[in-house]
Design a protein around this motif. Structure first.
Motif: not given
Length: 342
Positions: A61, A118-119, A188, A191-193, A265, A267, A293-294
């Motif tokens: 990541n 991260n997270s 994934v 949900s993250c982008y 985000d 999440l 989120h990332v």
């Protein structure tokens, strides 16, 4: 808390092509397998950095951000226990994750490091920086999974009731094994982008390969469910009396800290990042529009501009500056702000 300072965009390199994942190696850490990827510095005088991924992620990541930061940071990205190529763990609590980070920094023997999380990795980095300030030069938190109580503010909220089931790991393993790697990777990414269309096809193919790897790791579902349980447990303890609260840990952090979050985000509650920055005496905050989120994956050069801004600020501080007094001043100012707000 103040706004993050960004260096000019033209001073940050823009690779002509995406780098491959940085090479990795398995090491023995207290009798268990730990996996780390090295991003060697590309210029003299670089300082050590450690990168920690989030729930369900891995050291990959950090591929793009670590490469952009390589002129000034000699990076190591670790796979947390149970994830990537690291072995299984006895415990997947947030405290255990923080202990893993601390032990890696100790064993790698590179002195105090610039610590990134991260997270879930951000929450674990908070605990690590609080208990071992001597190991942390600076702290960068990207969408840290700090406590929030409204499950509707996270796509993971729907999974929380399942954690009460004694066979949750087996159910998760059955569900994951039934999903094609392409579908799992795309879920994934979505949900993250904030904008999945931003995700390069090269990285998508790599994400599919990682999803395929997860099918072959017998303890992956155990690690995922155990880590999510540990994270939810830290949320509940955060609002109880005692020293177990991760909010109290954040308030003890003395390292210069950069907090970054995307406004899209899905999440982590986007109100969390400002709360974290407000608690840490020497903190800077950057909220990014159109980012999820990332941020280190979605907009690595923007994140790098803020990191370089922090590094420039630290380099400009006079040698021997009375850090303790500066932090006491910051804490007094924050207390005054709290009194005014109340």
């Amino acid at each position: 808390m103040k706004r993050a300072s960004l260096v000019p965009e033209f001073t940050v390199s823009s690779p002509e092509k995406l780098p491959d994942h940085w090479p990795g190696r398995a090491v023995d850490l207290d009798g268990r397998v730990a996996f780390v990827r090295d991003t060697p510095a590309t210029a003299p005088g670089a300082e050590p950095a450690v990168y920690v991924h989030g729930l369900g992620g891995s050291s990959t990541n950090w591929t793009d951000l670590a490469g952009v930061l390589a002129p000034r940071l000699d990076g190591q990205a670790i796979d947390l226990p149970g994830f990537g190529y690291s072995g299984r763990a006895r415990s997947y609590s947030l405290t255990a994750m923080a202990q893993h980070i601390v032990r890696w920094i100790e064993v790698s023997d590179r002195g105090p490091v610039h610590l990134f999380g991260n997270s879930m990795g951000g929450a674990a980095a908070v605990k690590a920086a609080a208990v071992r300030p001597d190991l942390v030069r600076s702290l960068t938190l990207i969408s840290p999974a700090m406590p929030f109580l409204d499950p509707r503010r996270s796509l993971q909220g729907r999974l929380v009731p399942l954690l009460l089931l004694p066979n949750a790991a087996r159910l998760a393993r059955t569900r994951m094994s039934a999903m094609e790697p392409e579908l799992l990777a795309d879920m994934v990414i979505e949900s993250c982008y904030a904008d999945p269309g931003r995700y390069p096809e090269q990285r998508r193919l790599e994400a599919i390969e990682e999803a395929r790897l997860r099918h072959t790791v017998p303890w992956y579902a155990e690690a995922y469910v155990g880590s999510l349980r540990g994270l939810v447990g830290s949320f509940l303890r955060a609002y109880l009396p005692g020293e177990g609260s991760i909010w109290r840990a954040a308030a003890r952090i003395t390292a210069p800290t950069l907090v970054i979050a995307g406004r899209q985000d899905r999440l982590v509650d986007i109100r969390t990042a400002p709360q974290v920055a407000q608690l840490i005496a020497d903190s800077r905050l950057m909220m990014l529009e159109g980012v999820g989120h990332v941020a280190q994956m979605e907009v690595p050069r923007t994140v790098a501009r803020a990191v370089f801004g922090l590094l420039d600020e630290l380099a400009a501080r006079p040698a021997g500056e009375p850090v303790a007094e500066r932090l006491r001043t910051g804490v007094r100012a924050k207390r005054a702000e709290v009194r005014m707000a109340s």
